[in-house]
Design an enzyme around this catalytic site. Structure first.
Site: not given
Ligand code: FDA
Length: 956
Positions: A809, A843
């Protein structure tokens, strides 16, 4: 002072005081059943009284229905297009968005989109009212042009070629404007006063606008209120209170951070402004009412109200007032508090009893925040029951309180008149544009009754939030206006008493609205949240954080044994202080951990799924039980603000429960079809040793998310946390072990990138979960491809592992695209939250904002203004919105040594050459200068990051 005493001792805070407004104390969300038992016991009336209520309420409803077209005016229209129809929903969307669409092209597209699916012309609308006909006609003609299933292309081939979309657009916009002007008395206070002069009712004017996001907006609203008070006062005549006009103010319009965590700031900055406005109102002897807003703002509102009430300059004035919402479970306590405050001040207060206008959002918010219960009732009959109990309290508290009953419900009106024994010494209130016929009839029958109209004033720009609340109120099939307008609803059901609708206290809750904790039932329990709006809860949490703080350490943990080694100090990003120590692993320790995990795999993989899932659920419960310690550690080690830390803790808890539930659902053995006499079963097994490499920006939730998913699937795990946050990871591993994950199945190796690389390259690895940069993910991927595939006994004897999966990820450029139909306040909230929560280090943080040219200036101004209101500082202070960036390196990336801060002026716009996208930036220097923090790693991540991002994307 303990390391975390700061959590309690926030500057200016008074830790010993649990409840905010002096003397006000009420549980935030007590059980409905308890309240119902109390209210039901008081609700009985003699049969004769009930008979009189029946007669008056029935008479009023019949009179309303006798009027051609039902209630008349807009209520018919809204009923015809109720929210349970697709036309009603389309109308909501249109009304909410169309008024602010500045450009023709977007308006056309929106109209096509929303009206194409509706059946506007067939709606059973029988009213002759001009307004209704006009609105229905404009919408109807639009719908005749755009039929269901037709595309803009086919439409162009038909009628639209003759009429053209500009006509459609104009007609539909006009209908929306009619809607708006129906609910607004005037665009300016002068216009409103002119219109009010023709009515015999009293007025309370409301300057449209709420939820200021910027200091400039709050200032604008303050000026609007101040000049409105003067204008109202100048034309108020010479009658005495209560028979004088008034003004209603929303505290959220007067301060850009009217929220519980900014309490000290709000008290310092907002109270003087409220006192100033109240003094003006007193000067003209007007009724000055503070509106009721969301439940989490109640305590703060009371505190502001109490502070203004105590001001000596307002002593002896009887015009000060507050609105109380009966759908809130604390309504009775608020009324008692008001009566006591009035008694203590030896004066009279005006109290407006409403049912409440934010029900839908209160329910959703409580669910989303994982509260223990709802602050509002979930059955309408409970709201009505509480309203009548509140009415009795208010009537009994006369003459200290002057009751103002705000309702459009004929049964409520008739019940109040009965309980009051007449219409003396209180007033009714209605909203402008609603309840006209009801009160016309009532005043004709009881001319001594008094009615006040709440009259919004303002331009269309500020109308939307108010209009949406009115549309929701009118469109909901539970509402009185909707039922009264529908001749198919028997009057007997409309005048059914709330006490008989409830009947038994055990029926006090709505059966189809689960408690927030049961939102995901039966799959899993929702994670428990915290309500900052309940001061006692907030202070309790801060004390818990304080009491559970203590030294902590992390070290390689292999088979449950902590390895000794050279420890280094772990320093806080807040101020550089040592908060614990970590012994890091190396390549040899990484190999030892992999060997131990491989040895532990078979036993763990052989455990039944139920046992593995139960261990995760116990871990989730332990995380909740230790929330104080974990939140404190996340603040000290990860720089997390209180809000961010709670959100992260909840996500970690949810990961544990979610993966446990998913494992039971997805991984259980499944019988497969096959020939008679043969038994085929599909079984899933763990792959072997999973390496989990997690980042510092979610040191608890991502760490646990990776580890718990791998574990519950039957893998053994070697976890390597980020170098910056080993302490939180060690704490999480201890919790998993305590919850029943064997020490042989879960191992921890703190360390740097080399340790991560060694683990990833180990031939025993059966899978990798990685969250971090794309660059490192690529490196791991390459290394994996090069690693020979071992035939591992741990992974199924001679079967071999095949290709080792990498679950990566990684971050990226997250854009937000905003067109003209978006509500600027909502855009601002989302931009500010997405760009600046977790100090912009998520993120998923917003990195590129693209705004339609036509509305860019206003939106960017609002975003910049709202960002300026964020408080940068120590994350242990609950009022801090943005904490430090993670370390010196991150700070240097924002502000390279010697470089001058980005020189983007306030609210400056950068436009990509030839493109249409714009990015917001705000004045880095001003904010950094004011609020930067010396000594630690503090930077001004919000300003710096955004400014630099903008500069970068403008360059692209
Ligand atoms: P009705 O009898 O139809 O009751 C509607 C009420 O029931 C609403 O409160 C709704 O949320 C509630 N309800 C519906 N379903 C429910 C369920 N399942 N469980 C529990 N409750 C449910 N509002 C506000 O919040 N702050 C304010 O300051 C003001 N100010 C104000 C001033 C004036 C003069 C008026 C007339 C109104 C307000 N309001 C307000 C709006 C007010 O809250 C709204 O108009 C009333 O709720 C309408 O009540 P009625 O008695 O007319 O309708």
């Amino acid at each position: 002072m303990t390391p975390d005493a700061r959590f309690r001792q926030t500057p200016g805070a008074e830790p010993e005081r649990l409840f905010s407004a002096p003397g006000f104390s009420a549980p935030y969300a007590p059980p409905d059943e308890e309240i119902a038992a109390r209210l039901l016991a008081q609700a009985e009336r003699p049969a004769a009284a009930e008979g009189r209520i029946d007669r008056l309420a029935t008479g009023l409803i019949e009179a309303i229905r006798r009027r051609t077209g039902g209630l008349g005016g807009i209520e018919d229209f809204l009923h015809a297009y109720s929210l349970s129809t697709k036309e009603g929903l389309a109308l909501m969307v249109l009304a909410e968005a169309l008024l602010r669409v500045p450009d023709a092209a977007t308006a056309d597209r929106l109209i096509e989109d929303k009206l194409a699916t509706g059946d506007w012309s067939s709606s059973e609308l029988k009213s002759n009212a001009l307004l209704v006909s006009a609105s229905a006609w404009t919408l109807g003609i639009t719908a005749r042009i755009i039929h269901p299933g037709e595309t803009p292309d086919t439409i162009l081939e038909g009628l639209i070629r003759r009429l053209g979309l500009p006509v459609v657009r104009t007609a539909t916009r006009e209908a929306m404007r009619l809607l708006g002007s129906h609910f607004v008395l005037g665009q300016t206070i002068q216009e409103a006063l002119r219109r009010a002069r023709t009515q015999r009712e009293r007025y309370s004017f409301d300057m449209l606008g709420e939820g200021a996001r910027t200091a400039a907006d709050a200032g604008r609203y303050l000026c609007a209120y101040a000049s409105a008070i003067d204008a109202i006062g100048a034309s108020a005549g010479d009658r005495a209170l209560p028979d004088r006009p008034g003004i209603s103010v929303k505290l959220s319009a007067l301060h850009p951070r009217f929220e519980p965590v900014s309490r000290e700031r709000v008290l310092k900055e907002l109270v003087p402004n409220v006192i100033e406005l109240a003094r003006k109102a007193r000067h003209h002897d007007l009724n000055f009412t503070v509106d009721a807003e969301e439940a989490d703002r109640l305590e703060l509102s009371l505190e502001v109200f109490a502070a203004a009430l105590a001001d000596p300059s307002l002593r002896g004035w009887d015009g000060f007032g507050l609105a109380v919402q009966a759908y809130q479970k604390r309504a009775g306590a608020v009324i008692d508090w008001l009566a006591e405050s009035a008694r203590a001040q030896a004066r009279r207060l005006m109290v407006r009893l409403v049912k409440g206008a934010y029900w839908d959002s209160e329910i959703k918010r409580a669910q989303e925040r994982g509260l223990a219960d709802y602050p509002v009732f979930t059955r309408k009959a409970m709201t009505d029951l509480c309203y009548m109990a509140g009415a009795s309290r208010l009537l009994a508290a006369r003459p200290r309180l002057y009751p103002q009953f705000a309702t459009h419900n004929a049964l409520t009106v008739a019940s109040v008149i009965e309980d009051a024994g007449g219409v003396a010494d209180y007033e009714f209130q209605r909203l402008h544009g609603m309840g006209e016929v009801l009160y016309e009839m009532l005043l004709a029958e009881l001319p001594q009754a008094a009615c006040r109209i709440y009259a919004p004033v303002g331009g269309h720009r500020d109308l939307l939030a108010y209009l949406v609340r009115r549309l929701l109120e009118n469109g909901a099939n539970s509402s009185f206006v909707s039922a009264a307008a529908d001749p198919s609803v028997p009057i007997a059901s409309i005048i059914k008493r709330p006490q008989s609708a409830i009947g038994d206290p055990r029926q006090a809750r709505h059966k189809r609205i689960p408690l927030p904790r049961d939102l995901y039932a039966p799959m899993r329990r929702n994670s428990a949240g915290v309500e900052f709006g309940e001061r006692a809860t907030l202070m309790g949490l801060l004390a818990e954080i304080d009491q559970t703080a203590g030294a902590t350490a992390a070290a390689p943990l292999i088979g449950g044994v902590a390895l000794a080694g050279r420890a280094r100090a772990v320093r806080s990003p807040i101020d550089g202080a040592t908060i614990g120590e970590v012994t890091e692993g190396d390549e040899a320790i990484a190999a030892a951990a992999m060997a131990a995990a491989e040895a532990g795999f078979a036993h763990w993989a052989g455990e039944p799924i139920e046992r593995r899932a139960a261990a995760l659920e116990r871990a989730g419960d332990l995380l909740e039980a230790r929330r104080g310690r974990l939140i404190g550690l996340m603040a000290r080690e990860g720089g997390k603000t209180l809000d961010d830390a709670i959100a992260e803790l909840r996500e970690a808890v949810d990961f544990c429960r979610y993966y446990a539930a998913q494992a039971r659902l997805e991984l259980a053995p499944q019988p497969m079809p096959g020939p008679t006499g043969e038994s085929n079963v599909l079984r899933y097994r763990g792959r072997g040793v999973f390496v989990c490499i997690s980042p510092w920006n979610f040191p608890l939730s991502i760490f646990l998310g990776q580890v718990s998913a791998a574990l519950v699937a039957g893998n053994s795990v070697v976890a390597k946390p980020a170098e910056q946050t080993p302490l939180i990871a060690a704490e999480a591993v201890r919790i998993l072990h305590e919850a029943g994950v064997p020490a042989s199945a879960l191992h921890l190796v703190p360390g740097d990138g080399k340790v991560g690389a060694a683990l990833a390259a180990d031939p025993r690895v059966a899978g990798i979960a990685f969250t971090g940069s794309t660059e490192v993910a690529r490196l791991i991927n390459r290394d994996l491809a090069r690693t020979p595939s071992l035939s591992s006994p741990a992974s199924g004897g001679g079967l071999g592992k095949g290709i080792v999966p990498l679950i990566a990820e990684t971050g990226g450029i997250n854009p937000m695209i905003v067109d003209a139909t978006a509500l600027p306040e909502q855009v601002t909230d989302d931009v500010v939250a997405s760009a600046f929560r977790s100090a912009g280090q998520r993120c998923s943080a917003l990195r590129l904002l693209c705004v339609q040219d036509d509305v860019a200036e206003r939106i960017l101004e609002m975003v910049a203004g709202a960002a300026r209101e964020l408080k940068l500082g120590d994350p242990r202070d609950p009022s801090t919105h943005v904490g430090p960036v993670i370390d010196a390196q991150a700070k240097d990336r924002l502000e390279p040594a010697g470089a001058s801060p980005p020189a983007l002026p306030l609210g400056s716009l950068r436009r990509a050459a030839g493109g249409r996208h714009l990015c917001a930036a705000h004045d880095h220097r001003a904010q950094a200068g004011e609020r930067s923090h010396r000594g630690g790693f503090r930077s001004d991540p919000a300003c710096g990051a955004l400014a630099r991002r903008c500069a970068r994307c403008a360059a692209r």
